[in-house]
Design a protein around this motif. Structure first.
Motif, PDB file in Angstrom:
ATOM      1  N   TYR A  69      14.514  64.120  46.485  1.00 15.08           N
ATOM      2  CA  TYR A  69      13.238  63.515  46.867  1.00 15.08           C
ATOM      3  C   TYR A  69      12.655  64.149  48.110  1.00 15.08           C
ATOM      4  O   TYR A  69      11.465  64.370  48.219  1.00 15.08           O
ATOM      5  N   ARG A  70      13.512  64.491  49.069  1.00 12.19           N
ATOM      6  CA  ARG A  70      13.013  65.023  50.337  1.00 12.19           C
ATOM      7  C   ARG A  70      12.999  66.547  50.348  1.00 12.19           C
ATOM      8  O   ARG A  70      12.830  67.162  51.383  1.00 12.19           O
TER       9      ARG A  70
ATOM     10  N   GLU B 267      10.930  56.858  41.385  1.00 13.64           N
ATOM     11  CA  GLU B 267      11.505  58.118  41.850  1.00 13.64           C
ATOM     12  C   GLU B 267      12.351  58.760  40.755  1.00 13.64           C
ATOM     13  O   GLU B 267      12.333  59.974  40.557  1.00 13.64           O
TER      14      GLU B 267
ATOM     15  N   CYS C 181       9.025  54.905  46.470  1.00 13.33           N
ATOM     16  CA  CYS C 181       9.655  55.022  47.784  1.00 13.33           C
ATOM     17  C   CYS C 181      11.018  55.698  47.633  1.00 13.33           C
ATOM     18  O   CYS C 181      11.673  55.572  46.606  1.00 13.33           O
ATOM     19  N   ARG C 182      11.423  56.405  48.664  1.00 11.74           N
ATOM     20  CA  ARG C 182      12.610  57.248  48.608  1.00 11.74           C
ATOM     21  C   ARG C 182      13.877  56.426  48.391  1.00 11.74           C
ATOM     22  O   ARG C 182      14.184  55.507  49.141  1.00 11.74           O
TER      23      ARG C 182
ATOM     24  N   HIS D 290      10.905  54.886  53.097  1.00 10.51           N
ATOM     25  CA  HIS D 290      10.027  56.052  53.273  1.00 10.51           C
ATOM     26  C   HIS D 290       9.162  56.280  52.034  1.00 10.51           C
ATOM     27  O   HIS D 290       9.631  56.124  50.897  1.00 10.51           O
TER      28      HIS D 290
ATOM     29  N   LEU E 265       6.339  59.289  50.655  1.00 13.07           N
ATOM     30  CA  LEU E 265       5.744  60.599  50.896  1.00 13.07           C
ATOM     31  C   LEU E 265       4.275  60.456  51.290  1.00 13.07           C
ATOM     32  O   LEU E 265       3.565  59.582  50.779  1.00 13.07           O
TER      33      LEU E 265
END
Length: 575
Positions: free
Chosen positions: A59-60, A339, A543-544, A554, A556
């Motif tokens: 994800y990040r 996600e 959300c993450r 978190h 994005l």
């Protein structure tokens, strides 16, 4: 030599859809081009598990800027077309001459110079007029300013080094004032009602028409993240600001009212939806006398902030159902589904019902070293047994519950997929290491989509707790602190939100081939209270890791942008 397009799965527009999750890890970039995560609600099966990065882990990773991606994809489209036209031979080492390479460079420069609009958006994306309604993506408002405001609001806290805003606390009052400033910046008329809810309203072209209400909550849990509640307020304010700048607010066929609710989490008074319940007309006058841990009542907390509230005030605060067209709430998902499927937005089909219990067990307080084990009446041991029982009951409800007739298969199937139970708080008295507790108190949170099944769980749990206490010779008291039935979202609003989410994402990427996911919500929301007043709909934002109620929460920046575009597209349906 193979044409460039033959190396890619699908057309460049198809690739544009699939890279939206925006993985940042350079090691995944090649994979993102050849076998990226799709917007489908199902994971693809044509690749081996080991060959495909896990969206939860990536994800990040890699964030491809929208401006680059749009120009890059348009260039790919042109290059692929050129590769097919030139029909390069398998025996030829170079199919594009220096002259054609120069032409390519000039063409790319033309693409860059023509694609960017003065509002930092992209014109012509998607190739359809519908996809360009409004003509602007306005990232400076819907993304940059919105993200900055989320972080600014996240610093307004009663806690030192962590985020905490509870009902009518100093930080909650400061947050309300800040939100009110942002509402006025967007051209909204603002006020604060007698329960601390912050309102902002535009009348549109017909002030007497039924109003569209959009909102979320400004309070937080203890040690919270910055997106829960706040995103649903700020994204709507940003969308209305864009409409105001474009001079379209007066074209709205009905008023639009944004509400920042004063209490949804129920942290201070263990009673959720105080603000939204009052507007829906379901908050009783007796609720004003509910106390917090310090003995302060809701009425006292309001009075401390110069707000007088009586039973008459509550009656006046209740909205007339005939004056409201519907309620919409934007909220982070607080779960991992979006996600996992690689989609930034999803619509909500329904919200799980919930029950909150406060369980108090009283035994015999004594010296930890002198009272034999066989002679103890220990409420801590009883509480421990009860908590383990709760876990077993909620993991395997079919082993504990029995239903008659047609209810059996439906309720058990529903519970097996939606039932969740949590003990989130426990306290002892006198809470000393060398003292057998005299009293233990803990909370129980039970949620399920099926109201009948949830009631059956509460009934079974209560009976089992009394049995445990009887067996250990301790007293047991069970107080129901909160009940909310499951809510099914309105199909009309859900359909409009789904179309708005699709259109907003289309504006960003140029093409969205898969459907917007439809989810159930296990978390409670102000929409549950507002459902007693009007039809409701909800839009979830990815959300993450599905993490919420945590500083690790978190979203994005581009997903904040996507939510703003979706809200804007939804409000534009009221033009």
């Amino acid at each position: 030599m193979r044409p460039l397009g033959s190396f890619l799965h699908g057309s460049p527009s198809h690739i544009a859809t699939k890279i939206l999750p925006r993985h940042r890890d350079p090691r995944i970039f090649k994979w993102a081009l050849t076998s990226p995560p799709t917007f489908s609600r199902h994971r693809p099966h044509h690749h081996k598990q080991s060959q495909k990065p896990n969206p939860l882990k990536d994800y990040r990773a890699f964030n491809l800027a929208p401006s680059f991606s749009c120009v890059w994809l348009a260039s790919l489209n042109w290059v692929a077309a050129m590769a097919v036209v030139t029909r390069v031979s398998h025996r030829t080492h170079s199919g594009i001459s220096p002259t054609s390479g120069l032409a390519l460079a000039c063409h790319l420069l033309l693409l860059v110079s023509s694609a960017i609009t003065p509002c930092f958006g992209f014109s012509g994306v998607g190739g359809e007029d519908e996809g360009n309604r409004g003509g602007e993506l306005c990232p400076e408002i819907l993304r940059d300013e919105a993200v900055a405001r989320l972080h600014q609001l996240g610093k307004v806290s009663d806690g030192d080094g962590y985020l905490e805003r509870i009902f009518m606390s100093p930080a909650a009052v400061r947050a309300g004032n800040l939100i009110r400033e942002w509402m006025e910046d967007a051209g909204l008329r603002t006020w604060v009602d007698c329960l601390g809810n912050v309102h902002g309203r535009v009348e549109g072209g017909n002030a007497s028409a039924e109003a569209l209400l959009i909102g979320s909550h400004l309070d937080t849990v203890v040690d919270a993240g910055i997106f829960d509640g706040s995103l649903g307020i700020i994204s709507v304010i940003s969308a209305l600001k864009v409409l105001s700048i474009n001079g379209k607010v007066g074209e709205l066929k009905r008023p639009v009212e944004v509400i920042a609710f004063s209490d949804e989490e129920g942290v201070r008074f263990q009673s959720t939806f105080i603000g939204s319940a009052a507007i829906a007309g379901i908050l009783s006058a007796s609720a004003l006398q509910i106390t917090d841990k310090s003995g302060v009542t809701i009425q006292d907390a309001l009075k401390k902030n110069s707000i007088e509230v009586t039973e008459d005030h509550l009656q006046q605060l209740r909205y007339d159902p005939k004056s409201v067209w519907g309620y919409v709430e934007i909220h982070i998902e607080q779960g991992p589904v979006l996600e996992w499927v690689g989609f930034p937005l999803g619509v909500v089909k329904g919200i799980a019902g919930q029950t909150r219990l406060k369980v108090t067990m009283r035994g015999s307080q004594g010296h930890a070293g002198t009272v034999p084990m066989s002679m103890r009446h220990d409420p801590m041991a009883a509480a421990a047994e009860a908590i383990v029982l709760l876990e077993s009951l909620c993991k395997h409800p079919q082993d504990f519950l029995s239903f008659d007739g047609q209810c059996k298969s439906y309720s058990l199937e529903s519970l097996s997929t939606s039932l969740v139970c949590t003990v989130g708080e426990i306290s002892t008295w006198p809470s000393a290491s060398n003292v057998i507790p005299g009293q233990v108190t803990f909370t129980v949170d039970i949620r399920a989509i099926d109201d009948m099944g949830r009631e059956a769980v509460v009934y079974e749990l209560s009976n089992r707790l009394y049995q445990i206490c009887d067996g250990r010779s301790v007293l047991c008291t069970i107080d129901r602190k909160h009940d909310a039935n499951a809510v099914i979202c309105n199909s009309e609003l859900t359909s409009k939100l789904k179309s708005a989410a699709h259109l907003g994402l289309k504006r960003m990427t140029g093409s969205v081939q898969d459907e917007v996911p439809v989810l159930m919500s296990g978390a409670g929301h102000d929409a549950m209270a507002l459902s007693h007043l009007t039809k409701v709909g909800m839009l979830f934002v990815r959300c993450r890791g599905g993490i919420s109620h945590s500083p690790e929460e978190h979203v994005l920046d581009d997903d904040v942008w996507a939510s703003g575009l979706a809200v804007l597209a939804f409000i534009e349906t009221q033009l």
